[in-house]
Design a protein around this motif. Structure first.
Motif, mmCIF file in Angstrom:
data_model
loop_
_atom_site.group_PDB
_atom_site.id
_atom_site.type_symbol
_atom_site.label_atom_id
_atom_site.label_comp_id
_atom_site.label_asym_id
_atom_site.label_seq_id
_atom_site.Cartn_x
_atom_site.Cartn_y
_atom_site.Cartn_z
ATOM 1 N N GLU A 58 0.839 -1.202 0.000
ATOM 2 C CA GLU A 58 0.000 0.000 0.000
ATOM 3 C C GLU A 58 0.869 1.244 0.000
ATOM 4 O OE1 GLU A 58 -2.601 3.183 1.898
ATOM 5 O OE2 GLU A 58 -0.599 2.499 2.390
ATOM 6 N N GLY A 59 1.894 1.226 0.825
ATOM 7 C CA GLY A 59 2.756 2.403 0.940
ATOM 8 C C GLY A 59 3.507 2.700 -0.341
ATOM 9 N N SER B 72 2.969 1.605 -3.445
ATOM 10 C CA SER B 72 2.149 1.872 -4.636
ATOM 11 C C SER B 72 1.338 3.161 -4.500
ATOM 12 C CB SER B 72 1.223 0.681 -4.929
ATOM 13 O OG SER B 72 0.273 0.515 -3.900
ATOM 14 N N THR B 73 1.153 3.630 -3.280
ATOM 15 C CA THR B 73 0.445 4.899 -3.083
ATOM 16 C C THR B 73 1.414 6.080 -3.165
ATOM 17 O OG1 THR B 73 -1.209 3.855 -1.657
ATOM 18 C CG2 THR B 73 -0.971 6.244 -1.462
ATOM 19 N N GLU B 74 2.565 5.933 -2.533
ATOM 20 C CA GLU B 74 3.471 7.073 -2.409
ATOM 21 C C GLU B 74 4.443 7.195 -3.582
ATOM 22 O OE1 GLU B 74 5.106 7.089 1.565
ATOM 23 O OE2 GLU B 74 3.115 6.818 2.458
ATOM 24 N N PRO C 116 4.156 5.434 -6.976
ATOM 25 C CA PRO C 116 3.678 4.560 -8.064
ATOM 26 C C PRO C 116 4.486 4.847 -9.331
ATOM 27 C CG PRO C 116 2.236 6.447 -7.843
ATOM 28 C CD PRO C 116 3.309 6.614 -6.788
ATOM 29 N N MET C 117 4.259 4.092 -10.386
ATOM 30 C CA MET C 117 4.871 4.379 -11.697
ATOM 31 C C MET C 117 6.384 4.532 -11.578
ATOM 32 S SD MET C 117 1.987 7.034 -13.183
ATOM 33 C CE MET C 117 2.274 8.285 -11.935
ATOM 34 N N LEU D 234 1.978 2.729 -16.580
ATOM 35 C CA LEU D 234 0.534 2.856 -16.810
ATOM 36 C C LEU D 234 -0.238 2.673 -15.518
ATOM 37 C CD1 LEU D 234 0.221 0.822 -20.144
ATOM 38 C CD2 LEU D 234 0.650 3.270 -19.864
ATOM 39 N N THR E 30 0.101 1.526 -11.082
ATOM 40 C CA THR E 30 0.875 1.981 -9.935
ATOM 41 C C THR E 30 1.918 0.941 -9.518
ATOM 42 O OG1 THR E 30 -0.654 1.055 -8.303
ATOM 43 C CG2 THR E 30 -1.118 3.291 -9.095
ATOM 44 N N ALA F 206 -2.886 -0.122 -16.917
ATOM 45 C CA ALA F 206 -3.259 0.892 -15.924
ATOM 46 C C ALA F 206 -4.003 0.269 -14.741
ATOM 47 C CB ALA F 206 -4.126 1.967 -16.579
ATOM 48 N N ASN F 207 -4.518 -0.925 -14.939
ATOM 49 C CA ASN F 207 -5.251 -1.626 -13.890
ATOM 50 C C ASN F 207 -4.357 -2.288 -12.844
ATOM 51 O OD1 ASN F 207 -8.000 -1.398 -13.739
ATOM 52 N ND2 ASN F 207 -8.431 -2.973 -15.267
ATOM 53 N N LEU G 91 -3.676 -1.239 -6.373
ATOM 54 C CA LEU G 91 -3.766 -1.930 -5.086
ATOM 55 C C LEU G 91 -5.063 -2.706 -4.900
ATOM 56 C CD1 LEU G 91 -2.227 -2.249 -2.334
ATOM 57 C CD2 LEU G 91 -3.678 -0.391 -1.489
ATOM 58 N N ASP G 92 -6.159 -2.176 -5.456
ATOM 59 C CA ASP G 92 -7.460 -2.816 -5.254
ATOM 60 C C ASP G 92 -7.520 -4.215 -5.863
ATOM 61 O OD1 ASP G 92 -7.353 -0.736 -7.490
ATOM 62 O OD2 ASP G 92 -8.961 -2.020 -8.188
ATOM 63 N N LYS G 93 -6.545 -4.567 -6.691
ATOM 64 C CA LYS G 93 -6.542 -5.899 -7.302
ATOM 65 C C LYS G 93 -5.924 -6.950 -6.379
ATOM 66 C CE LYS G 93 -8.159 -3.762 -10.926
ATOM 67 N NZ LYS G 93 -7.839 -2.363 -10.640
#
Lengths: 479, 479
Positions: B55-56, B58-60, B62-63, B290, B292, B432-433, B436-438
């Motif tokens: 989470e950390g 891919s949120t802070e 990403p890419m 594309l 995160t 792009a999909n 994290l929700d995956k």
């Protein structure tokens, strides 16, 4: 013949007006017509006219934005197709509407964790200033929370509302999403917000935002408004949860671009006995530009066309006419439906019954209606023919026939709603994912079968369904 | 205690070397260590260190494109996180690689039915000329069909190859897609093609194309190469099926942009008895731009980190070290893994066993290994601890540990593969999909449990798994 017990059972199951069936004024359907309808139904389950229509329109003229080059092209395409399919009469009726155009759109988190966001502008959104609109996010979980917010907390900021929709058979959560999309930007602007972002009005977790029209109330300054894909909305929420101010930049090049005169394109099978009375069906020809407009709403016209084509192949036209309309510009304000109502509402009694298709083509699971009481037995007869398709008759719900028929229904037209399973639909609706591969040919045929039955029996019924000026005034509030 | 019968059953079920268990050179795991591993396993099913890491990152950050600003930022982030999590030693080892950048990309059908197409450039693709590359499509169903085509049929055209992948538990169809993506453009260019399009190497029907690296053979001129989303690929096929020439225009602004020196970031729990020997695990820190990079491959590092963290909480460090590597630039050519192999391959015997995580975090359903025969009983002991997690031990398949470990395995490192359910993974991979929700937290915990068991028991085993220079030469062809 195997359907007879079912049909009888269903008649007895409808208590309301059955007792009065011997009385005058009752609308009835003859057994011979029921038999024809059953054959139409079964033939529809093997027919691919609707698929071919949908495949053709969405492949050859996708992205049918009102006022775009494809507005005219799609009307030419559907006019030619209606003629080719053997309708007796094909014509157009002009509709004038404002034009909104999308040129480009992007967004990013500027700080604290710079990253691109996937957004799409809402229809009717103005552009951001050149270079984009940067601002701090102020977030609300629901539209009600935004409504309750003090203007000082919102002023000059970019409002984000993260209301969520859950996929349901009846699609009712679209009420949450569409209300937020339609009214949120105007409410935020009324409190002095600089811009507006919402979690897309959709049930999916794809990185594809849902567009759709917004509407600014009179006297409220339009502000740039866009939808984030669900994963992007959740990303923003995660960043916000870290407790630091979050700045985003929104760059939308879009806006109003004059007015345009398009048209409703209409095709008719002329009735053999009362040709000036008609069953009214169809779908809207325009679409958003992100997808190809296969499910919204090429397939809606396709279903009507598929049903009419089967009826056209009968040895004889039904008593009344069957009218298929490819409505203009539904997406930005039901302009085609309203224009139709304005032109034809004064002769509403001629439109004996109406039912549009505008929710994709997944399985229809129930039928509901707003009709005069004396025609409920006839509806039950129709329902009995639909029952083997897995379609129940909900006698409590009062279906109003669809958005493009709202003006006609308001004028007094009797209406039937065919309720489709919306579980999948709102994952794709108004996104780039509105493409042909989302249509299941088998479920589509079930839709066509239902419409063939309904159209034929409405056109053959002995008696009407209650259409007359002001017939259903006061019933709208019931659902 | 309830696992003992299972463990025994599994030992008896492995016929190969069990008979020789009394012989010298057999690797064995002590019952007390098994008991600790069982406790680690059960604790992992309640621990969210891996989720929090994923989470950390891919949120802070990403890419995380190799050579981008986020390359450095992500190394700083992961270095700080490794230290915060209590690893005994954290360091970096430089890796130098060419940089490829994506600036913009678009495509359209020019004729006969003008429309936008959703595409993404392949890594290592050159840009199109200013104004874009327009050309006629020549289509092939498979890479083999392109290989068989005469150069005259391809020359000057834009090649399209529409090979399809089906979602499968073992993900084997990615072989079809990745081979097409990697080699297709070079083969097309060799026949004189001007550009290359493929149906995305993915199993989904979302309007989100799959990027990934392509590779031009020596002496072959690079040509612009891009992937269409599955719905766009099918749209092109429908247009082609109408039999008219189809012209498309491709506009890619992308290309090579010098070289960059990044690094593998390495964290170690130091062993209490043989600290210079280690179990090697991790994932790659870079990602495509594309999405995160949550599933590919923040979560791979997260799984290793989650497992190591639990082991670090034991009263005492295991005998050998546990080394977690966040590899640099896997996506454009396994640069980090190769650099690691170049630096450490000469001391391969110290890397007693290796297993990377790079296929998301859905449930692991089997384990396989390439190890010396005398350690197969020890693997069976490990398998018995994994069995309650739903993980089978496939003694026929010879897992090689993962792409970033390929160089080490080639040098002679024993390897274990944890086979994840790939049914969902290749729908999102390189799109792009990739968000994290995956990731399903429950399945992620199962992954961590498996790696905690494997890491601990490999580090505690009495005996090795066969790592030595050239140990497994000639076994690569078996799978």
């Amino acid at each position: 013949m195997r359907l007879l017990p079912l049909a009888l059972a269903l008649c007895f199951a409808i208590p309301a007006s059955t007792d009065a069936s011997a009385a005058g004024g009752q609308t009835r359907i003859a057994p011979a017509d029921i038999a024809v309808a059953e054959r139409l139904r079964d033939a529809a389950l093997k027919d691919d006219t609707a698929w071919d229509f949908t495949e053709g329109l969405s492949t050859e003229i996708p992205m049918r934005m009102p006022g775009s080059a494809n507005d005219l092209k799609s009307r030419e395409w559907v006019t030619a197709k209606f003629k080719e399919l053997g309708f007796d009469k094909v014509w157009s009726e002009p509709v004038t509407y404002p034009v909104w155009v999308r040129r480009s759109e992007s967004a990013e988190i500027v700080s604290p964790f710079p990253q691109k966001l996937v957004v799409t502008a809402l229809g009717n959104s103005p552009a951001t200033p050149p270079g984009g609109l940067a601002g701090e996010i102020v977030a609300f979980p629901t539209l009600d929370a935004l409504k309750a917010a003090a203007a000082e907390s919102v002023r000059g900021k970019i409002v984000y509302v993260g209301a969520r929709m859950v996929a349901r058979q009846d699609g009712k959560d679209y009420g949450i999403g569409s209300t937020l999309r339609t009214n949120g930007p105007s409410i935020a602007s009324g409190k002095g917000a600089a811009g507006f972002l919402l979690r897309s009005a959709g049930t999916d977790h794809e990185r594809l935002p849902h567009t759709g029209a917004t509407r600014f109330a009179d006297g409220v300054a339009p502000i740039p408004a866009a939808a984030l894909s669900a994963p992007d909305a959740e990303q923003i929420e995660r960043v916000l949860a870290r407790g630091q101010p979050v700045r985003v930049k929104l760059a939308l090049d879009c806006g109003m671009d004059g007015t345009y005169t398009g048209a409703n394109v209409i095709a008719e099978l002329r009735g053999s006995k009362q040709p000036d009375e008609y069953f009214l069906t169809g779908g809207h020809l325009d679409s958003w530009d992100l997808g190809t407009g296969a499910i919204d709403d090429a397939v809606g016209i396709g279903i009507s066309v598929g049903a009419a084509k089967l009826i056209a192949q009968l040895p004889q036209r039904p008593a009344r006419s069957i009218r298929v309309v490819a409505w203009a510009n539904e997406e930005s304000g039901i302009h085609g439906g309203n224009a139709y109502g304005e032109k034809h509402g004064k002769e509403v009694a001629r439109a004996v019954l109406g039912s549009e298709s505008d929710l994709g083509a997944d399985r229809i699971y129930k039928m509901s209606a707003t009709v005069k009481p004396e025609s409920r037995d006839a509806l039950a007869q129709i329902a009995a023919v639909l029952k083997p398709l897995g379609i129940d008759y909900d006698t409590q719900f009062q279906g109003k026939g669809g958005a493009d028929l709202a003006a006609m229904h308001k004028a007094g037209m009797a209406a039937v709603s065919m309720h489709r399973d919306a579980t999948r639909y709102f994952a794709w609706h108004h996104t780039a994912n509105d493409t042909l591969d989302k249509i299941d040919p088998e479920q589509l045929r079930q839709n066509v079968a239902a419409y063939a039955v309904l159209a034929y029996l409405a056109a053959q019924a002995d008696g009407d369904f209650g259409s007359k000026p002001g017939a259903f005034v006061g019933q709208d509030k019931k659902n």
